[in-house]
Design an enzyme around this catalytic site. Sequence first.
Site, short mmCIF file in Angstrom:
data_model
loop_
_atom_site.label_atom_id
_atom_site.label_comp_id
_atom_site.label_asym_id
_atom_site.label_seq_id
_atom_site.Cartn_x
_atom_site.Cartn_y
_atom_site.Cartn_z
N SER A 1 0.80 -1.22 0.00
CA SER A 1 0.00 0.00 0.00
C SER A 1 0.84 1.27 0.00
CB SER A 1 -0.96 -0.01 1.18
OG SER A 1 -0.31 -0.37 2.38
N LYS B 1 -12.03 0.55 -1.87
CA LYS B 1 -10.98 1.18 -2.69
C LYS B 1 -11.46 1.21 -4.14
CE LYS B 1 -7.66 0.68 0.86
NZ LYS B 1 -6.87 -0.22 1.67
N HIS C 1 -5.37 -3.41 -2.89
CA HIS C 1 -5.05 -2.45 -3.95
C HIS C 1 -5.02 -3.07 -5.35
CE1 HIS C 1 -4.18 0.59 -0.96
NE2 HIS C 1 -3.60 -0.37 -0.27
C1 LIG Z 1 -6.95 -0.42 3.15
C2 LIG Z 1 -6.29 -1.71 3.45
C3 LIG Z 1 -6.86 -2.62 4.32
C4 LIG Z 1 -8.05 -2.29 5.19
O1 LIG Z 1 -9.22 -2.28 4.46
P1 LIG Z 1 -10.44 -1.38 4.98
O2 LIG Z 1 -11.61 -1.94 4.26
O3 LIG Z 1 -10.12 0.02 4.61
O4 LIG Z 1 -10.52 -1.59 6.46
C5 LIG Z 1 -6.25 -3.85 4.46
N1 LIG Z 1 -5.13 -4.16 3.78
C6 LIG Z 1 -4.55 -3.28 2.95
C7 LIG Z 1 -3.31 -3.67 2.22
C8 LIG Z 1 -5.10 -2.02 2.76
O5 LIG Z 1 -4.51 -1.15 1.96
#
Ligand SMILES: *Cc1c(COP(=O)(O)O)cnc(C)c1O
Length: 385
Positions: A176, A235, A204
Amino acid sequence: MQDFQEQLAALEQRGLRRRRRIVEAAHGPEAQIAGQRLLAFCSNDYLGLSQHPELIRAAQAAAAAYGVGSGASALISGHWAAHEQLEQRLAAFVGFPRALHFSTGYMANLALLQTLARRGDAVYCDALNHASLIDGARLTRAEVVEYPHGDAEALAALLAASKARSKFVVTDAVFSMDGDIAPLSRLLALCEAHDAWLIVDDAHGFGVLGAQGRGTLSHLGLAAPRLIYMGTLGKAAGVAGAFVAASEAVVDWLVQQARTYIYTTATPPMVAATVLASIDVIEQGDDLRAHLRQLVTRLRDGLAGLPWRLLPSETAIQPLVVGESRLALDLSTRLRERGIWVPAIRPPTVPMGTARLRISLSAAHEEAHVDRLIETLRDCAQVSL
Ligand SMILES: *Cc1c(COP(=O)(O)O)cnc(C)c1O
């Protein structure tokens, strides 16, 4: 009280105190902050779906049909037809027998590690894994071992020496804060050789990579019963929530045991219905993904030769490493003064000395937006030199 005040002051002094900006409205890739419109390169809304008219219509229709809340946790009475339909759609979309829907990715990752890995087991984590995986590892009674980022050789040695009953290798698919892709083919081969599970967090990659946006496993052509896949829905999917896809037995075990699934109010069915509409748009979104890839190339070409290090990344996450927290913060401030919003990411989110601007691109951006970012960063570099 004084203790907290002192700690806050210490953070302030080191350029590490965080403050939220209040978003008043979004207009495509622009966000309105304190009445001012900023061109934003900071969201994970990689396909621009959070503002998609079809999704907005789906949300409105679902609210009218089901109301706005689920009423209970999933095992009591909160598992609605929309959730069931979404789980089946997601499982088929990513090519697994079954899926389980979670309220957030953070909760899904806590559940995965706490529930699947038990005393006597071992969990192997990439050093740059997301905080939710790290916290999940803290909750497990299994032994937790970190391996250097992306280092399959180091992992191979650890697996070979392991005497654990069950072994789990855990990794982000797309990291990320760096934007690079884990060596998943190699990791899966190691897991095959050493009879380990492979847990992949594709927060992602889901919606962005792979045929019809089916994610990083599809992108790399990987499938195996020992794979456990986690994707998020806030996302690229543009809404909220997450899911785990795996074999029947793994998913049913999670339903029995996962505390972050059992002891929480189920996501509103209107959200599940909106995500269902989003999966349709993702599936048909090859043009969006092609546009996004073009923007990535344009940005990388345009930023070549700047004094800051652009990390190698082919994904929508394009980190520009500045170094010290203060410098990253200054650069972010100078961009904002010129109407562009790129967040500075500082320790502890990233290692000390690697504070960076995390530029994230979206299919909602136009070429002219990317050009404006490139020109502005070039101006800032002139002043820095
Ligand atoms: C954003 C993210 C999460 C958490 O997901 P949410 O639905 O925002 O709680 C988990 N793992 C990674 C790699 C992320 O980027």
